[in-house]
Design a protein around this motif. Structure first.
Motif, mmCIF file in Angstrom:
data_model
loop_
_atom_site.group_PDB
_atom_site.id
_atom_site.type_symbol
_atom_site.label_atom_id
_atom_site.label_comp_id
_atom_site.label_asym_id
_atom_site.label_seq_id
_atom_site.Cartn_x
_atom_site.Cartn_y
_atom_site.Cartn_z
ATOM 1 N N LYS A 204 89.356 23.374 -37.027
ATOM 2 C CA LYS A 204 90.746 23.280 -37.479
ATOM 3 C C LYS A 204 91.509 24.599 -37.329
ATOM 4 O O LYS A 204 92.722 24.613 -37.487
ATOM 5 N N GLN A 205 90.827 25.685 -37.010
ATOM 6 C CA GLN A 205 91.507 26.970 -36.926
ATOM 7 C C GLN A 205 91.114 27.644 -35.621
ATOM 8 O O GLN A 205 89.936 27.930 -35.389
ATOM 9 N N ASP A 206 92.089 27.913 -34.745
ATOM 10 C CA ASP A 206 91.826 28.600 -33.486
ATOM 11 C C ASP A 206 91.964 30.103 -33.677
ATOM 12 O O ASP A 206 93.009 30.598 -34.124
ATOM 13 N N LEU A 207 90.923 30.831 -33.298
ATOM 14 C CA LEU A 207 90.911 32.288 -33.409
ATOM 15 C C LEU A 207 90.896 32.890 -32.009
ATOM 16 O O LEU A 207 90.069 32.510 -31.176
ATOM 17 N N THR A 208 91.789 33.812 -31.765
ATOM 18 C CA THR A 208 91.867 34.465 -30.460
ATOM 19 C C THR A 208 90.987 35.702 -30.435
ATOM 20 O O THR A 208 91.047 36.537 -31.341
ATOM 21 N N VAL A 209 90.177 35.825 -29.390
ATOM 22 C CA VAL A 209 89.302 36.993 -29.261
ATOM 23 C C VAL A 209 90.147 38.192 -28.844
ATOM 24 O O VAL A 209 90.743 38.211 -27.765
ATOM 25 N N THR A 210 90.199 39.188 -29.735
ATOM 26 C CA THR A 210 91.018 40.385 -29.475
ATOM 27 C C THR A 210 90.173 41.621 -29.217
ATOM 28 O O THR A 210 90.715 42.699 -28.972
ATOM 29 N N GLY A 211 88.862 41.489 -29.287
ATOM 30 C CA GLY A 211 88.016 42.643 -29.046
ATOM 31 C C GLY A 211 86.554 42.247 -28.915
ATOM 32 O O GLY A 211 86.114 41.226 -29.449
ATOM 33 N N VAL A 212 85.802 43.075 -28.196
ATOM 34 C CA VAL A 212 84.355 42.920 -28.061
ATOM 35 C C VAL A 212 83.727 44.282 -28.294
ATOM 36 O O VAL A 212 84.164 45.280 -27.701
ATOM 37 N N VAL A 213 82.719 44.334 -29.151
ATOM 38 C CA VAL A 213 82.032 45.597 -29.444
ATOM 39 C C VAL A 213 80.567 45.462 -29.058
ATOM 40 O O VAL A 213 80.036 44.357 -28.931
ATOM 41 N N GLU A 214 79.938 46.621 -28.867
ATOM 42 C CA GLU A 214 78.510 46.604 -28.544
ATOM 43 C C GLU A 214 77.709 46.059 -29.731
ATOM 44 O O GLU A 214 78.132 46.135 -30.881
ATOM 45 N N ASP A 215 76.539 45.518 -29.422
ATOM 46 C CA ASP A 215 75.671 44.975 -30.466
ATOM 47 C C ASP A 215 75.284 46.073 -31.455
ATOM 48 O O ASP A 215 75.104 47.239 -31.087
ATOM 49 N N TYR A 216 75.156 45.675 -32.693
ATOM 50 C CA TYR A 216 74.827 46.628 -33.748
ATOM 51 C C TYR A 216 73.360 47.034 -33.645
ATOM 52 O O TYR A 216 72.517 46.288 -33.141
ATOM 53 N N PRO A 217 73.006 48.231 -34.135
ATOM 54 C CA PRO A 217 71.593 48.647 -34.127
ATOM 55 C C PRO A 217 70.800 47.877 -35.172
ATOM 56 O O PRO A 217 71.364 47.252 -36.080
ATOM 57 N N ALA A 218 69.478 47.938 -35.054
ATOM 58 C CA ALA A 218 68.626 47.210 -35.999
ATOM 59 C C ALA A 218 68.743 47.781 -37.404
ATOM 60 O O ALA A 218 68.615 47.058 -38.391
ATOM 61 N N THR A 219 69.003 49.081 -37.497
ATOM 62 C CA THR A 219 69.043 49.738 -38.807
ATOM 63 C C THR A 219 70.485 49.883 -39.295
ATOM 64 O O THR A 219 71.000 50.990 -39.447
ATOM 65 N N THR A 220 71.137 48.752 -39.534
ATOM 66 C CA THR A 220 72.495 48.777 -40.069
ATOM 67 C C THR A 220 72.613 47.797 -41.227
ATOM 68 O O THR A 220 71.946 46.755 -41.242
ATOM 69 N N SER A 221 73.446 48.138 -42.187
ATOM 70 C CA SER A 221 73.755 47.228 -43.289
ATOM 71 C C SER A 221 74.958 46.356 -42.970
ATOM 72 O O SER A 221 75.424 45.616 -43.838
ATOM 73 N N PHE A 222 75.431 46.433 -41.729
ATOM 74 C CA PHE A 222 76.612 45.673 -41.314
ATOM 75 C C PHE A 222 76.314 44.885 -40.028
ATOM 76 O O PHE A 222 76.951 45.105 -38.996
ATOM 77 N N LEU A 291 81.255 54.787 -57.334
ATOM 78 C CA LEU A 291 81.049 54.885 -55.889
ATOM 79 C C LEU A 291 79.567 55.033 -55.593
ATOM 80 O O LEU A 291 78.883 55.877 -56.171
ATOM 81 N N ASN A 292 79.085 54.211 -54.689
ATOM 82 C CA ASN A 292 77.683 54.286 -54.258
ATOM 83 C C ASN A 292 77.658 54.701 -52.795
ATOM 84 O O ASN A 292 78.338 54.106 -51.955
ATOM 85 N N HIS A 293 76.878 55.727 -52.498
ATOM 86 C CA HIS A 293 76.854 56.277 -51.144
ATOM 87 C C HIS A 293 76.309 55.259 -50.143
ATOM 88 O O HIS A 293 75.442 54.445 -50.450
ATOM 89 N N LEU A 294 76.845 55.326 -48.922
ATOM 90 C CA LEU A 294 76.464 54.378 -47.872
ATOM 91 C C LEU A 294 74.953 54.373 -47.633
ATOM 92 O O LEU A 294 74.364 53.316 -47.390
ATOM 93 N N ALA A 295 74.322 55.539 -47.715
ATOM 94 C CA ALA A 295 72.887 55.619 -47.445
ATOM 95 C C ALA A 295 72.059 54.878 -48.488
ATOM 96 O O ALA A 295 70.872 54.626 -48.269
ATOM 97 N N GLU A 296 72.675 54.509 -49.623
ATOM 98 C CA GLU A 296 71.939 53.865 -50.702
ATOM 99 C C GLU A 296 72.098 52.352 -50.723
ATOM 100 O O GLU A 296 71.357 51.664 -51.434
ATOM 101 N N ILE A 297 73.062 51.801 -50.007
ATOM 102 C CA ILE A 297 73.349 50.372 -50.189
ATOM 103 C C ILE A 297 72.278 49.476 -49.565
ATOM 104 O O ILE A 297 72.218 48.290 -49.874
ATOM 105 N N HIS A 298 71.439 50.047 -48.695
ATOM 106 C CA HIS A 298 70.345 49.231 -48.142
ATOM 107 C C HIS A 298 69.316 48.890 -49.215
ATOM 108 O O HIS A 298 68.528 47.962 -49.053
ATOM 109 N N TYR A 299 69.334 49.639 -50.320
ATOM 110 C CA TYR A 299 68.372 49.405 -51.390
ATOM 111 C C TYR A 299 68.961 48.555 -52.515
ATOM 112 O O TYR A 299 68.318 48.332 -53.542
#
Length: 832
Positions: A204-222, A291-299
């Motif tokens: 029901k919703q058409d989304l237009t592709v406006t960008g392509v990024v490289e694949d994320y690394p294995a060690t990312t929280s995103f 605020l929680n530091h980015l390096a800690e959110i994987h835990y």
């Protein structure tokens, strides 16, 4: 000293590190290794297992502690988290109004990046305008059930992305825009050149592709493959409030990049001001933003879907060290036990001028050779076991990217050197320290008592470690059994859950009508989530009685009139919900914990009482009270809970089967009926289902993995310790051959000889039981503190573990003792 003696000393000093001496040390080490094949096998096998265990654990710990560390702004990226002060609990999510509030009230922030995750979206390549495709073509188009993340361009200023195509400054500026990873561009279109193409969401919703990024690394929280512009949210969910301050969901998170030189500790006052400005001064005692530091959110909880358990990583590290240590103890024990066989060699070497230093080099070379062979075997074991470990822990470890790397090679080299020193230094010092006169005596064992004391202590340590692991494994399994069999206050059996892509009343009516026609289905309920779920909707509620106001942080459960029957939740008072309870002044049902928080003792007394949403005027009337049920996993207390009818927030169907012990055939028939009904209601959506009991079991994955790892470590520790004990028993039997012969000639029975030889080895095992029991009790008591609902540590567990360990040790020793006792005394008494 004579000139000749001086020359010999100088010569030896010159050649200790020379090629000739190195070759000589190596030759003797190889000869010694193959002359004692049995002991060499035990040493190599034990060390190989210990080394492989340590290497694999190193790979796991390195992987889990490297998340997000490559971000260029790492030191300045934080997540805004919501702390409930009274509960002492911090949530990774926050209010939807937080992003705009921080843009206005936090000048110390360089970037404010909100993220919201929504799962269960059906995505397909290409638009589907009405009437432009036949049903056959629709069915041919590949569609996938995906999780999408809504974001704006601030995300690309906060985190590092490598762009294949598109402009990061504008990619998510407009509604109906989507950014894909390279892998997902190829998944949907077969190429990364996809700018301007469309992705249809939920048909029901058409989304237009406006960008392509490289694949994320294995060690990312995103690990986001689909980023949709935040401006799209209102179009797909008109009821979404982007400035809400009276309820939050952990799927909405806000990240902040602080300006250079700003420390998070400086912003305490800023966040207090945010509480006062948007929530009122009265919220300060209960609410805090941090605020929680980015390096800690994987835990902690994160939108990536998997978190590392710090306790598990520490446990793994300790286990790896202990398994390697007890393998080294085997080497030490067997080397010192064989000392009298090397005594004449040492005496002769010293008599002809060898220094203690030269002998130390010799014995360390022998230890290094054993360690080298063990390292080769350990590498083979690591190659074989890494895929198994990666699957068991759900960690993306690979041979090329993790095992065969420079850092792993450096660690392995350091580990081999350390193991050589740990295993070889004590035997080298003891053997090289023997006096020449004593060493040349015929197999003298005058000093054996001192070495036996050392060996006995090492055996105690080995079996203490093994016993602690056995106790821990047994108790963790009991706790997991408690999880599986605990009374949750509702019935999780025979319930199939299916995500709803559309909650329009006519769609849900069609789906229900189709489902209840099946003879396999007993009931159907539409709701926000199941009776127990890890994704929670928290809402501030107030109970006002005159001037007295009681604030309660409440978990919202939104379901229809079939909710209680489907999940087997028992009513205590009042009447169930009706599907018509959707007016502005809601009718609600609460649990016993909620009544306790607002100070009402009797369920009947609660009927007709009003509770208010936050500090506003909108209220709900209590029409029923249910028995407490576990809305979260058993890690947590039962939250105050409200159940109400809110059709706009029905995202899941709970389908109760007729039989709780259904056969495989009836389950398959039910699934076929469910899929057929689903396709009639949602013909262009992807059908996926799960069983509620299996979903709930996922909440205890960390404990389950811990149990499996400790069980594996227990087997390895017991195996290594038993191998060492077997070697010592073999050597002791050889050493006491004449004594056994004399005893048998004098009339000793086989049983008495076996008892004699076994008794000395069982003493350290008994001592290990005494030492291990309090250690295991303390460790398990600390581990159980992680759970609100838990078992108690029973005394019989230690008795069972000690008995098992004693039987293993007795079986190990008795084999060699019996073999020695059965020898012909004539052969035993022959002259050496």
């Amino acid at each position: 000293m004579s000139k000749i003696g001086m020359a010999l000393v100088v010569r030896e000093m010159n050649f200790n590190f020379g090629p000739v001496m190195i070759r000589n040390h190596f030759t003797i080490a190889v000869r010694s290794f193959f002359n004692s094949k049995g002991y060499s096998f035990i040493n190599v096998a034990g060390l190989a297992v210990g080394l492989a265990c340590t290497i694999l654990i190193f790979l796991v710990v390195r992987h889990e502690t490297s998340y997000d560390l490559s971000q260029s702004r790492l030191e300045r990226i934080y997540r805004v988290e919501t702390e409930n002060i009274k509960e002492g609990h911090t949530y990774p999510g926050t209010y939807t109004g937080m992003a705009q509030a921080l843009r206005t009230d936090l000048p110390e922030a360089e970037v404010i990046a909100p993220l919201m995750q929504r799962g269960g979206k059906t995505m397909a390549a290409g638009a589907l305008p009405a009437g432009s495709y036949s049903q056959e073509k629709k069915n041919q188009r590949p569609a996938f059930r995906e999780s999408v993340v809504f974001a704006d361009n601030a995300l690309f200023r906060a985190l590092d992305y490598t762009w294949v195509a598109g402009n990061p400054a504008h990619a998510l500026s407009q509604p109906n825009a989507i950014v894909l990873t390279r892998a997902y561009a190829k998944k949907y279109f077969g190429t990364a050149d996809v700018l301007g193409n469309t992705i249809r969401m939920d048909n029901k919703q058409d989304l237009t592709v406006t960008g392509v990024v490289e694949d994320y690394p294995a060690t990312t929280s995103f690990p986001f493959n689909m980023l949709v512009s935040f401006a799209t949210v209102k179009q797909i969910d008109p009821g979404f409030e982007d400035n809400k301050w009276n309820g939050w969901n952990d799927n909405f998170q806000v990240f902040v990049v602080l300006k250079k030189g700003v420390a998070p500790e400086q912003l305490t006052g800023r966040f207090e001001s945010v509480v006062v400005k948007y929530m009122g001064k009265e919220a300060l005692p209960d609410k805090r933003f941090k605020l929680n530091h980015l390096a800690e959110i994987h835990y902690t909880g994160n939108l990536g879907g998997r978190s590392a358990n710090v306790g598990l990583l520490k446990t793994l590290s300790v286990i790896g060290a202990l398994v390697l240590l007890i393998a080294c103890f085997n080497f030490i024990n067997l080397s010192t036990a064989r000392a009298f066989k090397r005594a004449k060699e040492v005496g002769i070497r010293k008599a002809i001028g060898s220094s203690r230093k030269s002998l130390i080099y010799q014995f360390l070379t022998e230890a290094g050779l054993v360690t080298l062979f063990a390292g080769i075997v350990a590498l083979v074991l690591s190659v074989l076991l890494l895929p198994v470990l990666a699957a068991a822990l759900a960690i993306p470890l690979t041979l090329d990217d993790d095992l065969f790397t420079g850092s792993t090679a450096l660690f392995t080299g350091f580990l081999l050197l350390l193991t050589t020193l740990l295993a070889g230094i004590y035997p080298a010092l003891r053997l090289s320290g023997m006096a020449p006169i004593w060493a040349l005596k015929s197999n003298s064992t005058v000093r054996a008592g001192q070495w036996f004391s050392m060996r006995e202590g090492l055996v105690v340590v080995q079996f203490t470690v093994s016993l602690v692991l056995i106790c821990c494994a047994m108790l963790i399994d009991r706790q997991l059994d408690f999880f599986r069999n605990a009374d949750l206050g509702f019935n999780k059996s025979a319930v199939i859950t299916v995500g709803l892509p559309d909650n329009k009343p006519e769609k849900l009516h069609t789906l229900r009508e189709q489902l209840i026609r099946s003879a396999q289905i007993k009931d159907v309920s539409f709701s926000f989530n199941s009776a127990s779920a890890e994704s929670n909707w928290m809402q501030a509620m107030e109970y006002r009685q005159g001037p007295k106001v009681v604030q309660v942080k409440t978990q919202m459960k939104m379901g229809d009139s079939h909710y209680f029957d489907t999940y087997g939740i028992r009513m205590l008072a009042g009447e169930p919900l009706k599907d018509s309870d959707t007016t502005r002044n809601f009718r609600i049902i609460v649990n016993e914990v909620f009544l306790g928080r607002i100070g009402i003792d009797s369920p009947r007394a609660a009927i007709g009482q009003r509770v208010y949403y936050g500090d506003g005027n909108e209220f709900a009337t209590i029409v029923g009270v249910v028995r407490n049920f576990h809305v979260n996993s058993l890690h947590q207390k039962i939250d105050p809970t409200i159940i109400q009818v809110v059709p706009n927030n029905f995202y899941q169907a709970g389908i109760k089967l007729q039989s709780e012990n259904a056969s495989a055939a009836s389950i398959q028939a039910a699934l076929a009926d469910i899929e057929k009904a689903w396709m009639e209601a949602f013909p262009d959506q992807v059908f996926e289902y799960s069983f509620l009991d299996e979903t709930l079991a996922q909440a205890y994955q960390s404990e389950t993995r811990t149990a499996r790892l400790i069980e594996a470590a227990t087997i390895l520790a017991v195996l290594i310790a038993s191998m060492g004990l077997f070697g010592l028993a073999t050597f002791t039997a050889e050493q006491r051959t004449k004594e056994i012969g004399v005893r048998k000639v004098l009339g000793a029975s086989v049983g008495s000889v076996v008892a004699l030889l076994s008794r000395d080895f069982l003493k350290p095992v008994v001592l290990a039981i005494v030492v291990a029991s309090p250690i295991a009790w303390y460790l398990m008591d600390q581990w159980l503190q992680n759970f609100e609902f838990k078992i108690s540590v029973s005394w019989w567990l230690f008795v069972a573990a000690g008995s098992l360990m004693s039987l293993i040790a007795l079986a190990t020793v008795s084999f060699q003792s019996l073999r020695a006792a059965m020898l012909d005394p004539v052969r035993s008494l022959r002259s050496e």
